[in-house]
Design a protein around this motif. Structure first.
Motif, PDB file in Angstrom:
ATOM      1  N   GLN A 240     -11.661   9.034   2.843  1.00  0.00           N
ATOM      2  CA  GLN A 240     -12.652   8.556   1.897  1.00  0.00           C
ATOM      3  C   GLN A 240     -13.964   8.214   2.590  1.00  0.00           C
ATOM      4  O   GLN A 240     -13.978   7.757   3.727  1.00  0.00           O
TER       5      GLN A 240
ATOM      6  N   LYS B 176       0.146   7.381  -0.722  1.00  0.00           N
ATOM      7  CA  LYS B 176      -1.023   8.071  -1.264  1.00  0.00           C
ATOM      8  C   LYS B 176      -2.303   7.332  -0.873  1.00  0.00           C
ATOM      9  O   LYS B 176      -3.284   7.949  -0.463  1.00  0.00           O
ATOM     10  N   GLN B 177      -2.293   6.021  -0.971  1.00  0.00           N
ATOM     11  CA  GLN B 177      -3.461   5.223  -0.605  1.00  0.00           C
ATOM     12  C   GLN B 177      -3.747   5.319   0.894  1.00  0.00           C
ATOM     13  O   GLN B 177      -4.903   5.355   1.308  1.00  0.00           O
ATOM     14  N   LYS B 178      -2.705   5.362   1.695  1.00  0.00           N
ATOM     15  CA  LYS B 178      -2.892   5.490   3.145  1.00  0.00           C
ATOM     16  C   LYS B 178      -3.534   6.828   3.496  1.00  0.00           C
ATOM     17  O   LYS B 178      -4.409   6.901   4.353  1.00  0.00           O
TER      18      LYS B 178
ATOM     19  N   MET C  22       0.847  -1.178   0.000  1.00  0.00           N
ATOM     20  CA  MET C  22       0.000   0.000   0.000  1.00  0.00           C
ATOM     21  C   MET C  22       0.896   1.245   0.000  1.00  0.00           C
ATOM     22  O   MET C  22       1.772   1.399   0.830  1.00  0.00           O
ATOM     23  N   THR C  23       0.643   2.135  -0.935  1.00  0.00           N
ATOM     24  CA  THR C  23       1.479   3.320  -1.059  1.00  0.00           C
ATOM     25  C   THR C  23       1.042   4.379  -0.045  1.00  0.00           C
ATOM     26  O   THR C  23      -0.026   4.284   0.563  1.00  0.00           O
TER      27      THR C  23
ATOM     28  N   SER D 212     -14.827   3.150  -0.757  1.00  0.00           N
ATOM     29  CA  SER D 212     -13.553   2.681  -1.312  1.00  0.00           C
ATOM     30  C   SER D 212     -13.222   3.315  -2.662  1.00  0.00           C
ATOM     31  O   SER D 212     -12.058   3.409  -3.034  1.00  0.00           O
TER      32      SER D 212
ATOM     33  N   GLU E 291      -7.186   6.777   2.386  1.00  0.00           N
ATOM     34  CA  GLU E 291      -7.989   5.869   3.201  1.00  0.00           C
ATOM     35  C   GLU E 291      -8.621   6.569   4.403  1.00  0.00           C
ATOM     36  O   GLU E 291      -9.739   6.261   4.800  1.00  0.00           O
TER      37      GLU E 291
ATOM     38  N   THR F  60     -12.422   9.118  -4.597  1.00  0.00           N
ATOM     39  CA  THR F  60     -11.120   9.782  -4.741  1.00  0.00           C
ATOM     40  C   THR F  60     -11.273  11.259  -5.044  1.00  0.00           C
ATOM     41  O   THR F  60     -10.312  12.001  -4.971  1.00  0.00           O
TER      42      THR F  60
END
Length: 85
Positions: free
Chosen positions: A12, A4-6, A1-2, A15, A9, A18
């Motif tokens: 959001q 950016k995704q963290k 998990m990058t 899911s 998360e 964005t």
């Protein structure tokens, strides 16, 4: 998990969310912090400085939009990102 995704998360609503303003502010804040580290080393990188100023301006606009639409969400975003004291 990058990273950016963290970051995404935490803000959001679902899911696939964005484009939410809070997510955009969080991502911009993350980029701004990374660029700030860059400028501590490269003091004369004025071209990247312009990009940083554009990001700060965009984040300011998004925060004012969130504040206008939903005051409680604005308070949450500012507190979670520790933007203001």
């Amino acid at each position: 998990m990058t990273e950016k995704q963290k970051v995404m998360e935490n803000f959001q609503k679902s899911s696939q969310d964005t484009g939410n303003s809070a997510v955009q502010v969080a991502l911009l804040t993350h980029k701004i912090k990374e660029l700030t580290k860059h400028f501590k080393i490269h003091k004369k990188d004025f071209h990247s400085m312009r990009g940083l100023m554009k990001m700060v301006s965009q984040r300011k606009k998004l925060l004012s939009y969130i504040k206008m639409k939903d005051q409680s969400n604005y308070q949450k975003v500012v507190k979670d990102l520790s933007l203001r004291k």
